[in-house]
Design an enzyme around this catalytic site. Structure first.
Site, PDB file in Angstrom:
ATOM      1  N   TYR A  64      14.197  10.742 -13.694  1.00 31.62           N
ATOM      2  CA  TYR A  64      13.722  11.471 -12.990  1.00 31.62           C
ATOM      3  C   TYR A  64      13.595  11.170 -11.280  1.00 31.62           C
ATOM      4  CZ  TYR A  64      10.646  12.981 -16.497  1.00 31.62           C
ATOM      5  OH  TYR A  64       9.885  13.418 -17.176  1.00 31.62           O
ATOM      6  N   HIS A  84       9.028  18.238 -21.219  1.00 29.48           N
ATOM      7  CA  HIS A  84       9.590  19.176 -20.078  1.00 29.48           C
ATOM      8  C   HIS A  84      11.181  19.730 -20.443  1.00 29.48           C
ATOM      9  CE1 HIS A  84      13.359  18.331 -16.876  1.00 29.48           C
ATOM     10  NE2 HIS A  84      14.525  17.947 -17.947  1.00 29.48           N
ATOM     11  N   GLU A 117      20.967  16.028 -17.682  1.00 26.15           N
ATOM     12  CA  GLU A 117      19.759  15.292 -18.939  1.00 26.15           C
ATOM     13  C   GLU A 117      20.709  15.457 -20.136  1.00 26.15           C
ATOM     14  OE1 GLU A 117      16.163  17.046 -15.908  1.00 26.15           O
ATOM     15  OE2 GLU A 117      17.281  17.775 -17.672  1.00 26.15           O
ATOM     16  N   ASN A 140       1.764  17.302 -19.378  1.00 25.65           N
ATOM     17  CA  ASN A 140       2.003  18.636 -19.429  1.00 25.65           C
ATOM     18  C   ASN A 140       3.054  19.245 -20.452  1.00 25.65           C
ATOM     19  OD1 ASN A 140       4.531  17.954 -18.510  1.00 25.65           O
ATOM     20  ND2 ASN A 140       4.877  19.869 -16.553  1.00 25.65           N
ATOM     21  N   ARG A 161       2.227  25.839 -22.372  1.00 26.03           N
ATOM     22  CA  ARG A 161       1.579  24.934 -21.480  1.00 26.03           C
ATOM     23  C   ARG A 161       0.446  25.875 -20.745  1.00 26.03           C
ATOM     24  NH1 ARG A 161       6.635  22.920 -17.514  1.00 26.03           N
ATOM     25  NH2 ARG A 161       7.108  21.886 -18.618  1.00 26.03           N
ATOM     26  N   LYS A 210       6.918  15.231 -24.632  1.00 24.11           N
ATOM     27  CA  LYS A 210       6.518  13.810 -24.013  1.00 24.11           C
ATOM     28  C   LYS A 210       5.602  12.743 -23.867  1.00 24.11           C
ATOM     29  CE  LYS A 210       7.221  15.600 -18.694  1.00 24.11           C
ATOM     30  NZ  LYS A 210       6.540  16.563 -17.860  1.00 24.11           N
TER      31      LYS A 210
END
Length: 152
Positions: free
Chosen positions: A49, A115, A126, A112, A102, A9
């Site tokens: 999402y 993903h 995905e 975090n 994490r 991310k």
């Protein structure tokens, strides 16, 4: 072998943690079969999402995930979905145990770092959002015979 999707991310990219995190996956014996840097558009965020779009906190999530570059990847290995999820740790870095990605690098629920697909079905969906089949670079590293027994 099973494939799963991971997304480093914007917070991971901005904090310059990509190399350390990629190294952890490789050291575990997972093989990267696809990888690319990109910026997630609001449209792609809504697709990725989809189950969260109607939630009150979604605009904050969309702003975060579209706020900077990300690195999308496909990794392959035995029980890859579970292995990656276990390596990531609890969703909130505050609750993730030390030794997980994490737990070692995050102290936030949203920021975090990574993903990972939460099921084999989610992984297929995905992966298809981010990669064409032609982008997969399948290969069996020569080290593989030292990472897995022949009957695994």
């Amino acid at each position: 072998m099973q494939r799963t999707f991971i997304l480093l991310k914007p917070d991971c990219v901005q904090r310059r943690l990509m190399g350390q995190i990629i190294t952890r996956f490789e050291q575990k014996g997972l093989n990267f079969v696809a990888m690319k840097m990109l910026r997630i558009t609001p449209d792609l965020a809504k697709q990725h999402y989809a189950e969260h779009v109607e939630k009150g906190w979604y605009p904050t999530l969309e702003g975060f995930i579209t706020g900077g570059p990300v690195m999308a990847a496909v990794v392959e290995g035995l029980e890859a979905v579970k292995v990656v999820r276990d390596m990531l740790g609890a969703t909130s870095g505050l609750n993730a145990v030390p030794g997980t990605i994490r737990g070692d690098f995050s102290s936030s629920r949203q920021m975090n770092l990574v993903h990972g697909s939460d099921s084999p079905e989610a992984a297929v969906r995905e992966i298809a959002l981010y990669f064409e089949e032609s982008e997969m670079c399948e290969d069996t590293p020569t080290i593989s015979k030292w990472m897995l027994a022949a009957d695994e």
